[in-house]
Scaffold this active site. Structure first.
Site, PDB file in Angstrom:
ATOM      1  N   GLU A 144       0.925  -1.042  -0.091  1.00  0.00           N
ATOM      2  CA  GLU A 144      -0.103   0.156  -0.141  1.00  0.00           C
ATOM      3  C   GLU A 144       1.132   1.181   0.157  1.00  0.00           C
ATOM      4  O   GLU A 144       1.380   1.771   1.147  1.00  0.00           O
ATOM      5  CB  GLU A 144      -0.973  -0.140   1.205  1.00  0.00           C
ATOM      6  CG  GLU A 144      -2.151   0.683   0.962  1.00  0.00           C
ATOM      7  CD  GLU A 144      -1.796   2.393   1.476  1.00  0.00           C
ATOM      8  OE1 GLU A 144      -1.042   2.895   0.873  1.00  0.00           O
ATOM      9  OE2 GLU A 144      -2.559   2.818   2.397  1.00  0.00           O
ATOM     10  N   GLU A 153       4.277   8.414  -4.224  1.00  0.00           N
ATOM     11  CA  GLU A 153       5.251   8.015  -3.187  1.00  0.00           C
ATOM     12  C   GLU A 153       6.185   6.900  -3.618  1.00  0.00           C
ATOM     13  O   GLU A 153       6.849   6.266  -2.596  1.00  0.00           O
ATOM     14  CB  GLU A 153       4.321   7.605  -2.105  1.00  0.00           C
ATOM     15  CG  GLU A 153       3.671   8.614  -1.379  1.00  0.00           C
ATOM     16  CD  GLU A 153       2.710   8.084   0.048  1.00  0.00           C
ATOM     17  OE1 GLU A 153       2.698   6.807   0.033  1.00  0.00           O
ATOM     18  OE2 GLU A 153       2.093   9.060   0.543  1.00  0.00           O
TER      19      GLU A 153
HETATM   20  N1  SAH Z   1       0.861  -1.163   4.874  1.00  0.00           N
HETATM   21  C1  SAH Z   1       0.268  -0.154   5.884  1.00  0.00           C
HETATM   22  C2  SAH Z   1       1.162   0.941   5.799  1.00  0.00           C
HETATM   23  C3  SAH Z   1       0.933   1.928   4.286  1.00  0.00           C
HETATM   24  S1  SAH Z   1       1.838   3.390   4.562  1.00  0.00           S
HETATM   25  C4  SAH Z   1      -1.196  -0.124   5.746  1.00  0.00           C
HETATM   26  O1  SAH Z   1      -1.505  -0.553   4.740  1.00  0.00           O
HETATM   27  O2  SAH Z   1      -1.844   0.291   6.674  1.00  0.00           O
HETATM   28  C5  SAH Z   1       3.327   2.980   3.508  1.00  0.00           C
HETATM   29  C6  SAH Z   1       4.339   2.638   4.347  1.00  0.00           C
HETATM   30  O3  SAH Z   1       5.164   2.218   3.453  1.00  0.00           O
HETATM   31  C7  SAH Z   1       5.151   3.833   5.275  1.00  0.00           C
HETATM   32  O4  SAH Z   1       5.156   3.632   6.431  1.00  0.00           O
HETATM   33  C8  SAH Z   1       6.475   4.093   4.254  1.00  0.00           C
HETATM   34  O5  SAH Z   1       7.506   4.428   5.304  1.00  0.00           O
HETATM   35  C9  SAH Z   1       6.656   2.704   3.872  1.00  0.00           C
HETATM   36  N2  SAH Z   1       7.639   2.658   2.611  1.00  0.00           N
HETATM   37  C10 SAH Z   1       7.385   3.155   1.164  1.00  0.00           C
HETATM   38  N3  SAH Z   1       7.887   2.821   0.434  1.00  0.00           N
HETATM   39  C11 SAH Z   1       8.866   1.966   0.888  1.00  0.00           C
HETATM   40  C12 SAH Z   1       9.789   0.927   0.488  1.00  0.00           C
HETATM   41  N4  SAH Z   1      10.211   0.949  -0.955  1.00  0.00           N
HETATM   42  N5  SAH Z   1      10.499   0.197   1.179  1.00  0.00           N
HETATM   43  C13 SAH Z   1      10.240   0.204   2.599  1.00  0.00           C
HETATM   44  N6  SAH Z   1       9.283   0.864   3.130  1.00  0.00           N
HETATM   45  C14 SAH Z   1       8.524   1.717   2.269  1.00  0.00           C
END
Ligand code: SAH
Length: 678
Positions: A144, A153
């Site tokens: 996500e 993002e």
């Molecule tokens: N999966 C959770 C949070 C989603 S928010 C949910 O669905 O509730 C997205 C998260 O991904 C954030 O905490 C961000 O720090 C992390 N993130 C984004 N890209 C990333 C990457 N390439 N590797 C590791 N973490 C990542």
């Protein structure tokens, strides 16, 4: 570790040095993050859970172990869903340290420590292998990583890397795909976020208008996304110009390319308006079939379905580089360009469509002709000679500027006859716009009647004292077709004052025998072509030509087809516009001497109009350089070419060869028949 951070106090403006703990940024980020908002998003959570369960089942049904890669696990939520759904093992990647730490605790608290491994790394740093972060590649990819713009993002490079290094080929992905939708709209309110409109100032000495500079007008703006809660935008604040269309979609179960690219869709506006804004949102299908769909569509798209409030995913407003008028049903192309992290839009016309009517009324040579200042000067000079302050002037010519000239030159009353319609176009709209642009409203009256239907009321019960024409009519193909002016003049005779001036007063048909540099080829038999006998085709063409065409002249713009004159130009017929069209035919016979050595391919015919006693305009020959017989032709007009059926080669003789001609203008049919003998 302590650091000093310098920042300007926003209230006092003074620079302050603050001692910050290393967690300062973390706290800032957590406090401002949207984790809570995401977790409150019931619709999102339910659909992720459904999608994850379905993906785990599909893998289990294949008899495989379900190994999950959850990139950006945050709280660990999606990994816990997967573990609950029966996944064998989950690798939960989280780059943000405090969150990764939280995830470890949350996973432990929920009793999934043996099934979920939290890895505090950016996914592109994760290593697969016996000594790596992951024992093996995963066969379920859960993420996500989306923002309102979907890719802002960094979802694309993350997916690209994951497919290369972290997951198996043919893996399941939740979500399975995302689709971006767009809708073209006009909205003064949203457009006012991009442009400075003119500011009206009621000043002491009348109204002043403050205008933005053209640099600002033409600036495409900044690329940052404008994301808003579109559901708060009342429908009265915008007008949708297109249906909702799919712009592009991304299949997350297959290798993803993050490199810049563009997508193009065809739009058919549902109504006419000013295209200013592209509204955009996306949806994600949690499963391949698209049964589990989570959509950001605004209220007017699916009015019946309940809307989930969320702030972490909203809708996008994209501003087109410039406002573009569009017509209902006139096809357009909308292009979405994207790089790794952002999207922007452009609008192109599928094909240019004339809006102003001038491009329908005037073809390209006609534009050239109207822009020919020399020619205009001839008309001005002639009009000046004939117009008087009390002149009542009627112009008969299609799309002519003569009425405007007549008005400028002091005619009291000016009218012009125009066709009321050309296809779907109304020429009077062009004229209204034209007059408005020049503050000539109500100065020139447009009569949308054919000459024979002209009524005294059209002329305010006045008699015409000056009848003018270029003459030019859009329907004319051959030079003498513009003699329609003579017929129109005849039809309006009852409305002419007894001392009427007709301009042009007369026209004459001119003729000259020529040798073409190349144009002769279009009529010449081929015989053999690359060694093949094609005489059958020659004969076929010859038969057809003899049947009809060869006895007729055809129009060609001779400035494009060099030729040299073999005879002097000769005036063969005259047409007296001061009188009505006679009942009888006008015929002439004669001969022209061939003065130069060359091949007589044919005769060229054109019209000259005699505007006033000593002012004429030629629609054909402009100049003849005598030594070589090179010709300069009017660059705006087509001339008539009559190809001789057989070519004669003339030598310079003491007694030059002559070509005899017979030309007949049938006043009933308006046709000119001609015959030449060599
Ligand atoms: N999966 C959770 C949070 C989603 S928010 C949910 O669905 O509730 C997205 C998260 O991904 C954030 O905490 C961000 O720090 C992390 N993130 C984004 N890209 C990333 C990457 N390439 N590797 C590791 N973490 C990542």
């Amino acid at each position: 570790m302590k650091t000093f951070c310098g920042r300007a106090n926003p209230t006092t403006g003074s620079m302050e040095w603050l001692e910050e703990g290393e967690d300062y940024d973390y706290h800032q980020e957590i406090a401002r993050s949207r984790y809570a908002d995401m977790l409150h998003d019931k619709d999102r959570n339910v659909k992720y859970y459904q999608g994850i369960r379905a993906a785990v089942s599909r893998v289990k049904e294949r008899g495989e172990k379900a190994i999950v890669l959850d990139i950006g696990t945050g709280t660990g939520l999606l990994s816990m869903m997967a573990a609950s759904a029966g996944a064998d093992f989950c690798y939960a990647i989280e780059v943000f340290k405090p969150m990764a730490n939280a995830a470890v605790k949350i996973v432990e608290k929920n009793g999934f420590s043996d099934k979920i491994k939290v890895i505090n790394k950016h996914s592109t740093e994760v290593i697969v292998g016996p000594d790596g972060d992951m024992q093996c590649r995963a066969n379920i990819l859960v993420t996500e990583l989306f923002d309102t713009e979907l890719i802002g993002e960094g979802a694309l490079p993350t997916y690209e890397h994951a497919h290369k290094y972290l997951v198996q080929e043919g893996c399941e992905a939740v979500p399975h795909r995302a689709t971006v939708y767009v809708q073209l709209v006009e909205s003064r309110r949203m457009w006012s976020w991009k442009k400075l409109f003119p500011v009206h100032v009621e000043a002491e000495d009348g109204e002043k208008i403050l205008l933005p500079p053209s640099e600002m007008e033409n600036c495409p703006g900044v690329p940052s996304v404008c994301d808003i809660q579109l559901n708060q935008m009342p429908s009265s604040d915008f007008s949708t110009l297109s249906d909702v269309v799919k712009m592009f979609s991304v299949d997350f179960s297959k290798p993803v390319q993050s490199a810049s690219t563009y997508y193009r869709v065809q739009l058919e506006p549902v109504k006419s308006g000013k295209a200013q804004i592209v509204l955009s949102w996306w949806d994600i299908d949690m499963d391949p079939s698209g049964m589990i769909n989570c959509s950001m569509a605004p209220y007017w798209v699916k009015p019946t379905s309940a809307l989930q409030w969320r702030d972490h995913w909203m809708q996008c407003v994209y501003f087109l580089p410039r406002e573009e008028p569009v017509l209902q049903a006139e096809k357009l192309y909308l292009t979405a360009c994207r790089d790794e992290y952002s999207v922007w839009y452009n609008l192109q016309k599928a094909s240019p469509v004339c809006r102003c009517c001038a491009h329908v009324l005037w073809n390209r040579p006609r534009f050239g002709e109207l822009n020919d200042q020399n020619r205009t000067r001839q008309y001005i000079k002639s009009l000046r000679k004939v117009l008087k302050p009390d002149s009542v002037c009627l112009c008969i010519s299609d799309g002519s500027l003569l009425p405007v000239l007549a008005h400028y030159l002091g005619a009291k009353q000016v009218q012009c006859m125009q066709p009321s319609r050309i296809d779907l176009y109304h020429p009077h709209e062009l004229w209204q716009a034209f007059f408005k642009a020049n503050n000539l409203e109500d100065k020139i009256k447009i009569i949308e009647a054919r000459p024979e239907l002209l009524k005294p009321s059209h002329l305010e019960d006045k008699k015409i004292s000056v009848l003018v024409g270029e003459p030019f009519f859009t329907t004319s193909l051959l030079p003498w077709h513009n003699l329609y002016f003579w017929y129109a003049r005849t039809a309006v005779s009852a409305h002419l004052a007894s001392n009427v001036t007709v301009l042009p007063q007369s026209a004459s048909l001119h003729m000259m025998v020529v040798e073409f540099q190349d144009l002769w080829r279009i009529r010449s038999p081929c015989g053999t072509c690359e060694g093949f006998d094609v005489r059958t085709m020659d004969d076929m063409i010859k038969d057809s030509l003899n049947f009809r065409e060869s006895k007729e002249a055809e129009p060609h713009p001779l400035w494009e087809y060099p030729c040299k004159s073999l005879s002097e130009p000769q005036e063969v017929l005259t047409f007296d516009f001061t009188k009505t069209v006679p009942q009888h035919c006008l015929s002439t016979e004669g001969s022209v001497k061939l003065l130069r050595k060359g091949k007589s391919h044919g005769a060229v015919l054109w019209m000259e109009y005699h505007l006033a006693a000593d002012i004429s305009v030629s629609t054909g020959l402009m100049q003849l350089s005598n030594e070589k017989g090179n010709c300069e032709w009017n660059p705006h007009c087509k001339q008539a070419v009559y190809f001789f059926s057989s070519v004669i080669e003339s030598e310079i003789l003491s007694d030059p060869t002559a070509v005899t001609y017979a030309i007949n203008f049938d006043t009933k049919t308006g046709e000119i028949a001609m015959d030449f003998k060599l």
